[in-house]
Scaffold this motif. Structure first.
Motif, PDB file in Angstrom:
ATOM      1  N   SER A 161       0.831  -1.211   0.000  1.00 31.20           N
ATOM      2  CA  SER A 161       0.000   0.000   0.000  1.00 31.20           C
ATOM      3  C   SER A 161       0.862   1.257   0.000  1.00 31.20           C
ATOM      4  CB  SER A 161      -0.891   0.010   1.246  1.00 31.20           C
ATOM      5  OG  SER A 161      -0.091   0.209   2.405  1.00 31.20           O
ATOM      6  N   ASP A 162       0.202   2.404   0.232  1.00 30.42           N
ATOM      7  CA  ASP A 162       0.885   3.686   0.349  1.00 30.42           C
ATOM      8  C   ASP A 162       0.966   4.161   1.794  1.00 30.42           C
ATOM      9  OD1 ASP A 162       1.233   3.875  -2.408  1.00 30.42           O
ATOM     10  OD2 ASP A 162      -0.676   4.905  -2.695  1.00 30.42           O
ATOM     11  N   TYR A 163       0.602   3.309   2.748  1.00 32.76           N
ATOM     12  CA  TYR A 163       0.617   3.690   4.160  1.00 32.76           C
ATOM     13  C   TYR A 163       2.063   3.832   4.645  1.00 32.76           C
ATOM     14  CZ  TYR A 163       0.042   3.546   9.198  1.00 32.76           C
ATOM     15  OH  TYR A 163       0.101   3.845  10.535  1.00 32.76           O
ATOM     16  N   VAL A 164       2.325   4.900   5.387  1.00 32.81           N
ATOM     17  CA  VAL A 164       3.669   5.147   5.905  1.00 32.81           C
ATOM     18  C   VAL A 164       3.614   5.323   7.418  1.00 32.81           C
ATOM     19  CG1 VAL A 164       5.625   6.754   5.925  1.00 32.81           C
ATOM     20  CG2 VAL A 164       4.432   6.282   3.778  1.00 32.81           C
ATOM     21  N   ASP A 165       4.510   4.620   8.128  1.00 39.03           N
ATOM     22  CA  ASP A 165       4.765   4.909   9.537  1.00 39.03           C
ATOM     23  C   ASP A 165       6.276   4.814   9.734  1.00 39.03           C
ATOM     24  OD1 ASP A 165       5.437   2.193   9.896  1.00 39.03           O
ATOM     25  OD2 ASP A 165       3.624   1.727  11.013  1.00 39.03           O
ATOM     26  N   ASP A 166       6.749   4.909  10.966  1.00 39.97           N
ATOM     27  CA  ASP A 166       8.190   4.952  11.208  1.00 39.97           C
ATOM     28  C   ASP A 166       8.913   3.645  10.874  1.00 39.97           C
ATOM     29  OD1 ASP A 166       7.125   3.543  13.419  1.00 39.97           O
ATOM     30  OD2 ASP A 166       8.633   4.346  14.783  1.00 39.97           O
ATOM     31  N   ARG A 167       8.160   2.550  10.668  1.00 40.96           N
ATOM     32  CA  ARG A 167       8.761   1.251  10.347  1.00 40.96           C
ATOM     33  C   ARG A 167       8.876   1.011   8.852  1.00 40.96           C
ATOM     34  NH1 ARG A 167       4.983  -2.937  12.538  1.00 40.96           N
ATOM     35  NH2 ARG A 167       3.543  -1.610  11.401  1.00 40.96           N
ATOM     36  N   THR A 168       8.170   1.792   8.049  1.00 38.12           N
ATOM     37  CA  THR A 168       8.066   1.548   6.616  1.00 38.12           C
ATOM     38  C   THR A 168       9.391   1.782   5.893  1.00 38.12           C
ATOM     39  OG1 THR A 168       5.765   2.311   6.729  1.00 38.12           O
ATOM     40  CG2 THR A 168       6.745   2.096   4.535  1.00 38.12           C
ATOM     41  N   ILE A 169       9.801   0.791   5.077  1.00 32.46           N
ATOM     42  CA  ILE A 169      11.038   0.901   4.309  1.00 32.46           C
ATOM     43  C   ILE A 169      10.800   0.970   2.807  1.00 32.46           C
ATOM     44  CG2 ILE A 169      12.513  -0.143   6.060  1.00 32.46           C
ATOM     45  CD1 ILE A 169      12.317  -2.781   4.343  1.00 32.46           C
ATOM     46  N   LEU A 170       9.616   0.569   2.354  1.00 25.82           N
ATOM     47  CA  LEU A 170       9.259   0.705   0.945  1.00 25.82           C
ATOM     48  C   LEU A 170       7.751   0.593   0.787  1.00 25.82           C
ATOM     49  CD1 LEU A 170       8.553  -2.276  -0.583  1.00 25.82           C
ATOM     50  CD2 LEU A 170      10.975  -2.579  -0.186  1.00 25.82           C
TER      51      LEU A 170
END
Length: 138
Positions: A97-106
């Motif tokens: 998806s396009d969801y982003v949090d502090d863990r997201t790398i791609l």
């Protein structure tokens, strides 16, 4: 540019999640963690080189994650985004998806945990050592 994470599989690795995959520094995994591929990671996104992070914050960047364990290899490609922070000191998560949090790398991953090669997943469920190589091209 490249970053490398080393971790190990766990008996509860199921790789059944439809929208994410994850590697965590935690030393445990419950059956509910169906996106987690490995535990006891030696690094987290907060440890990555600032130049690598900067390159990943480009919306046009291609980010490739290659997973190797016990002679098995899987490669997942996604993209970068200006909102990526790489601030997590615990987990690295790839998302379809396009969801982003502090863990997201791609973001926009070609597939999630459920799409990983089942032989690789079986090796991880038996506790195999995992090497994750992340590369970015702007």
């Amino acid at each position: 540019m490249r970053e490398v994470i080393r971790a190990r599989g766990h008996e509860n690795v199921s790789a059944a999640h439809a929208s994410t995959f994850e590697v965590t520094t935690d030393d445990y995994l419950t059956p509910a963690g169906d996106c987690i591929l490995a535990v006891e990671a030696d690094r987290a996104p907060a440890d990555f080189d600032p130049e690598f992070v900067s390159a990943c914050r480009n919306r046009d960047a291609t980010i490739t994650a290659t997973f190797e364990a016990d002679g098995h290899r899987e490669t997942v490609t996604g993209r970068g985004d200006p909102d990526l922070t790489f601030e997590s000191d615990r987990s690295a998560v790839g998302r379809t998806s396009d969801y982003v949090d502090d863990r997201t790398i791609l973001l926009g991953a070609a597939f999630a945990a459920e799409g990983f090669d089942r032989e690789l997943v079986a090796a991880l469920a038996e506790g195999a050592e995992l090497t994750v190589m992340l590369s970015v091209e702007e």
